[in-house]
Design a protein around this motif. Structure first.
Motif, PDB file in Angstrom:
ATOM      1  N   LEU A  96       0.822  -1.209   0.000  1.00 57.09           N
ATOM      2  CA  LEU A  96       0.000   0.000   0.000  1.00 57.09           C
ATOM      3  C   LEU A  96       0.856   1.260   0.000  1.00 57.09           C
ATOM      4  CD1 LEU A  96      -2.928  -0.906   2.424  1.00 57.09           C
ATOM      5  CD2 LEU A  96      -2.912  -0.924  -0.069  1.00 57.09           C
ATOM      6  N   LYS A  97       1.956   1.244   0.751  1.00 55.95           N
ATOM      7  CA  LYS A  97       2.845   2.409   0.767  1.00 55.95           C
ATOM      8  C   LYS A  97       3.444   2.656  -0.620  1.00 55.95           C
ATOM      9  CE  LYS A  97       4.061   2.004   5.668  1.00 55.95           C
ATOM     10  NZ  LYS A  97       5.123   1.623   6.649  1.00 55.95           N
ATOM     11  N   GLY A  98       3.726   1.573  -1.337  1.00 56.38           N
ATOM     12  CA  GLY A  98       4.258   1.720  -2.684  1.00 56.38           C
ATOM     13  C   GLY A  98       3.240   2.267  -3.669  1.00 56.38           C
ATOM     14  N   TRP A  99       1.947   2.136  -3.328  1.00 57.14           N
ATOM     15  CA  TRP A  99       0.873   2.595  -4.209  1.00 57.14           C
ATOM     16  C   TRP A  99       0.175   3.845  -3.703  1.00 57.14           C
ATOM     17  CZ3 TRP A  99      -1.771  -2.803  -5.260  1.00 57.14           C
ATOM     18  CH2 TRP A  99      -1.078  -3.454  -6.304  1.00 57.14           C
ATOM     19  N   VAL A 100       0.597   4.392  -2.563  1.00 56.99           N
ATOM     20  CA  VAL A 100      -0.155   5.464  -1.909  1.00 56.99           C
ATOM     21  C   VAL A 100      -0.255   6.715  -2.774  1.00 56.99           C
ATOM     22  CG1 VAL A 100       1.784   6.536  -0.675  1.00 56.99           C
ATOM     23  CG2 VAL A 100      -0.520   6.563   0.337  1.00 56.99           C
ATOM     24  N   MET A 144       6.737  -9.512  -6.147  1.00 52.59           N
ATOM     25  CA  MET A 144       6.147  -8.377  -6.838  1.00 52.59           C
ATOM     26  C   MET A 144       7.217  -7.379  -7.259  1.00 52.59           C
ATOM     27  SD  MET A 144       2.582  -7.450  -4.884  1.00 52.59           S
ATOM     28  CE  MET A 144       2.397  -6.008  -5.932  1.00 52.59           C
ATOM     29  N   PRO A 145       7.110  -6.851  -8.473  1.00 54.75           N
ATOM     30  CA  PRO A 145       8.110  -5.874  -8.931  1.00 54.75           C
ATOM     31  C   PRO A 145       7.996  -4.562  -8.171  1.00 54.75           C
ATOM     32  CG  PRO A 145       6.291  -6.019 -10.482  1.00 54.75           C
ATOM     33  CD  PRO A 145       6.070  -7.114  -9.470  1.00 54.75           C
ATOM     34  N   ARG A 146       9.075  -3.834  -8.131  1.00 55.66           N
ATOM     35  CA  ARG A 146       9.076  -2.535  -7.468  1.00 55.66           C
ATOM     36  C   ARG A 146       9.474  -1.466  -8.478  1.00 55.66           C
ATOM     37  NH1 ARG A 146       8.572  -3.306  -2.063  1.00 55.66           N
ATOM     38  NH2 ARG A 146       8.989  -5.426  -1.291  1.00 55.66           N
ATOM     39  N   GLY A 147       9.593  -0.226  -8.024  1.00 51.58           N
ATOM     40  CA  GLY A 147      10.024   0.850  -8.903  1.00 51.58           C
ATOM     41  C   GLY A 147       8.982   1.211  -9.938  1.00 51.58           C
ATOM     42  N   PRO A 148       9.398   1.534 -11.165  1.00 54.14           N
ATOM     43  CA  PRO A 148       8.478   2.004 -12.203  1.00 54.14           C
ATOM     44  C   PRO A 148       7.372   1.011 -12.542  1.00 54.14           C
ATOM     45  CG  PRO A 148      10.749   2.476 -12.823  1.00 54.14           C
ATOM     46  CD  PRO A 148      10.816   1.608 -11.602  1.00 54.14           C
ATOM     47  N   VAL A 149       7.691  -0.288 -12.566  1.00 55.34           N
ATOM     48  CA  VAL A 149       6.672  -1.293 -12.892  1.00 55.34           C
ATOM     49  C   VAL A 149       5.561  -1.273 -11.848  1.00 55.34           C
ATOM     50  CG1 VAL A 149       6.209  -3.750 -13.188  1.00 55.34           C
ATOM     51  CG2 VAL A 149       8.302  -2.757 -14.130  1.00 55.34           C
ATOM     52  N   ALA A 209       4.764   1.271  -9.934  1.00 56.87           N
ATOM     53  CA  ALA A 209       4.044   2.535 -10.064  1.00 56.87           C
ATOM     54  C   ALA A 209       3.026   2.472 -11.199  1.00 56.87           C
ATOM     55  CB  ALA A 209       5.030   3.680 -10.303  1.00 56.87           C
ATOM     56  N   VAL A 210       3.439   1.911 -12.336  1.00 56.95           N
ATOM     57  CA  VAL A 210       2.532   1.784 -13.478  1.00 56.95           C
ATOM     58  C   VAL A 210       1.358   0.871 -13.127  1.00 56.95           C
ATOM     59  CG1 VAL A 210       2.303   0.897 -15.833  1.00 56.95           C
ATOM     60  CG2 VAL A 210       4.287   2.298 -15.204  1.00 56.95           C
ATOM     61  N   ALA A 211       1.642  -0.217 -12.418  1.00 52.80           N
ATOM     62  CA  ALA A 211       0.569  -1.138 -12.020  1.00 52.80           C
ATOM     63  C   ALA A 211      -0.439  -0.430 -11.117  1.00 52.80           C
ATOM     64  CB  ALA A 211       1.167  -2.348 -11.306  1.00 52.80           C
ATOM     65  N   GLY A 212       0.052   0.304 -10.119  1.00 57.89           N
ATOM     66  CA  GLY A 212      -0.845   1.019  -9.209  1.00 57.89           C
ATOM     67  C   GLY A 212      -1.660   2.077  -9.929  1.00 57.89           C
ATOM     68  N   GLY A 213      -1.006   2.851 -10.803  1.00 59.33           N
ATOM     69  CA  GLY A 213      -1.726   3.874 -11.547  1.00 59.33           C
ATOM     70  C   GLY A 213      -2.770   3.288 -12.478  1.00 59.33           C
ATOM     71  N   THR A 214      -2.444   2.169 -13.109  1.00 56.64           N
ATOM     72  CA  THR A 214      -3.379   1.516 -14.021  1.00 56.64           C
ATOM     73  C   THR A 214      -4.588   0.963 -13.272  1.00 56.64           C
ATOM     74  OG1 THR A 214      -1.561   0.928 -15.509  1.00 56.64           O
ATOM     75  CG2 THR A 214      -3.635  -0.278 -15.772  1.00 56.64           C
ATOM     76  N   ILE A 215      -4.335   0.341 -12.112  1.00 60.33           N
ATOM     77  CA  ILE A 215      -5.443  -0.179 -11.294  1.00 60.33           C
ATOM     78  C   ILE A 215      -6.350   0.973 -10.866  1.00 60.33           C
ATOM     79  CG2 ILE A 215      -6.021  -1.231  -9.061  1.00 60.33           C
ATOM     80  CD1 ILE A 215      -3.474  -2.954  -9.399  1.00 60.33           C
ATOM     81  N   GLY A 216      -5.757   2.105 -10.454  1.00 60.14           N
ATOM     82  CA  GLY A 216      -6.554   3.259 -10.063  1.00 60.14           C
ATOM     83  C   GLY A 216      -7.355   3.820 -11.225  1.00 60.14           C
TER      84      GLY A 216
END
Length: 272
Positions: free
Chosen positions: A88-92, A142-147, A149-156
């Motif tokens: 969650l912190k990575g996607w906040v 689970m991948p970290r960094g840009p991947v 971030a893209v996953a979280g933004g896409t889900i949102g």
């Protein structure tokens, strides 16, 4: 102020919709957005809400209803220590940004566009339900960094356009990276919080001053719907849960898949 008779008819139809949504949400174990949006779309259509805003109101109001339920669910899972706070912190930042982008998109696109998005994603989720295999994996971590971030933004973004709390999409992403279903479900409750709150304010902004909104609406949020659906759906959900316990997991997966397939076909027909 609209006539009292119009408000009473509108309220009665929404109470019936809330009962159906609560029953189905309890039966299929989902947060409700995938159930609420098509139900609202049908009810608003029967009540004469213009097609230009009908889908937008269904999506925005669904996100508003998800706010209290997602917060309650997140707190319950967190107390049990089941939530992966690192995810969650990575996607906040990225989940809310994706959801805000969805509300910006919604301000400028037609209801048909939103129905197409819901139709396609619902069809994909239905296919996952039909052909789900627990051994399907993309990796063990689970991948970290840009991947990430893209996953979280896409889900949102996709959740904001569909009017769902993101649980289904986040569950799919996490289980593909070897997370257990139970941990994915618990963590997804936090995803719902990060999506529904910015989605609520985003859809208020997106629909501000739009013509043809039903009574007691602020932007694309209808507060009569919010006030009626939450208590009614909470009352009916336990009945759906009892029905669910009388069925196997596979029966539930196929049943939810069939429901989503029917919704996809209904939205496809509405485009012509």
């Amino acid at each position: 102020m609209p006539p009292l008779s119009e408000i009473l008819i509108f309220s009665a139809a929404l109470i019936a919709a809330g009962a159906a949504a609560g029953l189905l949400a309890g039966l299929f174990g989902v947060g409700g957005g995938a159930i609420l949006v098509p139900v609202f779309y049908q009810v608003y259509g029967l009540l004469g809400v213009p097609d230009a805003v009908r889908t937008h109101i269904a999506v925005g109001t669904s996100l508003a209803i998800i706010v209290p339920t997602s917060i309650r669910s997140f707190n319950a899972h967190r107390k049990r220590g089941a939530v992966d706070m690192d995810i969650l912190k990575g996607w906040v930042i990225w989940l809310p940004l994706g959801t805000i982008l969805a509300s910006v998109v919604a301000a400028y696109v037609s209801g048909a566009f939103l129905r197409i998005v819901f139709m396609v994603l619902a069809m994909l989720i239905a296919l996952k339900m039909f052909f789900n295999r627990e051994h399907w994996r993309l990796g063990t971590e689970m991948p970290r960094g840009p991947v990430n971030a893209v996953a979280g933004g896409t889900i949102g973004l996709l959740s904001g356009l569909m009017g769902i709390g993101g649980g289904t999409l986040a569950n799919l992403w996490m289980t593909l990276w070897n997370r257990t279903v139970h941990q994915s479900v618990a963590t997804s409750s936090g995803v719902g919080v990060l999506i529904s709150i910015p989605g609520l304010f985003g859809y208020i902004w997106a629909g501000w001053g739009e013509p043809g909104l039903p009574p007691f609406s602020t932007g694309f949020i209808n507060w009569i719907t919010v006030a009626l659906i939450i208590p009614v759906s909470l009352l009916m959900a336990p009945l759906g849960v009892r029905l669910a316990h009388a069925m196997t997991r596979r029966q539930l997966e196929v049943g939810f898949g069939l429901f989503l397939m029917a919704v996809s076909i209904r939205f496809l027909v509405s485009l012509f």
